[in-house]
Design an enzyme around this catalytic site. Sequence first.
Site, PDB file in Angstrom:
ATOM      1  CG  ASP A  63      -1.743   1.262   1.316  1.00 47.20           C
ATOM      2  OD1 ASP A  63      -2.621   1.460   0.452  1.00 47.20           O
ATOM      3  OD2 ASP A  63      -1.490   2.063   2.229  1.00 47.20           O
ATOM      4  CB  THR A  96      -1.916   6.831  -1.857  1.00 49.00           C
ATOM      5  OG1 THR A  96      -1.976   5.414  -1.670  1.00 49.00           O
ATOM      6  CG2 THR A  96      -3.012   7.476  -1.047  1.00 49.00           C
ATOM      7  CB  THR A  97       0.404   3.441  -5.301  1.00 45.64           C
ATOM      8  OG1 THR A  97       0.413   2.870  -3.999  1.00 45.64           O
ATOM      9  CG2 THR A  97       1.603   2.926  -6.079  1.00 45.64           C
ATOM     10  CG  ASP A 387      -6.866   1.674  -0.064  1.00 49.21           C
ATOM     11  OD1 ASP A 387      -6.870   2.683   0.671  1.00 49.21           O
ATOM     12  OD2 ASP A 387      -5.821   1.076  -0.365  1.00 49.21           O
TER      13      ASP A 387
END
Length: 532
Positions: A63, A96-97, A387
């Site tokens: 994550d 986010t990644t 998520d």
Amino acid sequence: MENNQRPVIIMPEGTTREVGSQAKSNNIMAGKILADVLKTTLGPRGMDKMLVNTIGDVKITNDGSTILKEIEPDHPAAQMIVDASKEQETNVEDGTTTVVVLTGELLKQAEKLLDEGISTSTILKGFKDATIKAKEVLNDISITDIKKENLVKIATTSMKGKGPKYDIEQIAEKLVEELLKVEKDGNINKDQIKLRKIHGESMESTEITEGVVVDKNVLESEMPKDVKNAKIALLQYPLDVKDLSNKAKIKITDPEELETYVKQEENLQKEEVDILANAGVNVLFCQKKISDISQHFLTKAGILSAKRVKNKDLERLSQATGAEIVNNIHELTEDDLGTAGHVYEKEVFEDTEYIFIEECKNPGTISIIVKGTTKVVTDQLEQAINDAIGAVSATLRNKKAIPGGGASDMAMAKQIKEYANTIGGKKQMAIIGFAQALEELPKALAHNAGLNTIDIMVQLKAAQTKSTNMGINVLTGNVSDMLEESILESTEVKDHILDSASEVTEQILRIDDVLAAQKQAPVGGDVGSPMM
């Protein structure tokens, strides 16, 4: 200037300075390194990172937000990207990644353009125009038929992109089912969603229920363990022997006085339990201590009771059941009680019981007990569920979804290049550079899945000429229609990714001067060089 004139010093001793191209180059390098760290975690086949902190604790995750929290990059430009990723997490809890990876790719393209003599202002204008075009394309290719089955697809896609590499469709379906129960006008109050973790059982035994789960057991084995039509009291008041005030002391000189004192204390505690019973209470949650004597009287009164309940749980219970939190039992009335259709104790793991409060007066609270065979699996599943909640929530707000598997990225890249052909001058090259950065996202998905990236990208570009729904199913290794494959993503999440990545890229590229004060060495050692 006279020869004997002394130089003017405006910066403290030890300050370092990077100017112009050197400053830009170092900042771009920091962004590229950070993106390369996370790129291999992208997608369902992404790899994990082992994070070891300063005291030796180990965490395994893929994550992006978790990795960024742990590594704490020291370089200021890298920290700017981390902040953009945190903003993505705060606003939509997913993507986010991708924010970090796309920012790194945009910086790579900017570096090439700078080397070709194109000015920073021209690059930024091109990137801005490309971002606007990309958002238009996202809107055009979005589907607006947001039914339950599509929300399940979005939740499943989000969860498969995180830690657990298992069949999680059942968890996704149950999650969406409960989220739809508490959704109001497209909004989900995440404060009313509580996750708890238990490791030692299979992931499939994860429980998702509407209502409140309190991680306490019923105090006495003889107390009721299953109550229908519950009338619930919430106390921030100890059912115990009261402390003497002002350091007062009681002097007892013979056994009869001691017996009388003990009897009086028992009567006082019985009177407090009688207040509960007379008000009609049959379920009690107390934040404070409950003495053995009070437990005895609560058992006789047939009141299911739990003590040392967390304040946050009391607040959720108050919201769900309509009960008032009372801090003086002598002021409690029947009007302060909450209601629930069913309160019961259930074993959630070996020798571990929780109390479930369901069919509450005010629906809107969800409790999730995340289970996994190991702590690593449980942590990864918790993040995956968080998520998925973010992706579903964003979709309910925006009422739009897009095909996943890199389909939207390729659709945006294709149409941005077509748009660039209508633009003259050097800005055209910057717009094309933005499109090429977007193409790196599906390429990373393919690479992480062990596919031949050249072949798969050629197939994907050809398929996109027929339909913008065509993307990469990394589980099968084929280019196919993402809607038919049930691979969907939230439009709002992708939209926010574009904004975050383009904004932080602009911030970094506008920096042409970096002044850094010398760090003070810690006591007993020198300052080490930053990791990035």
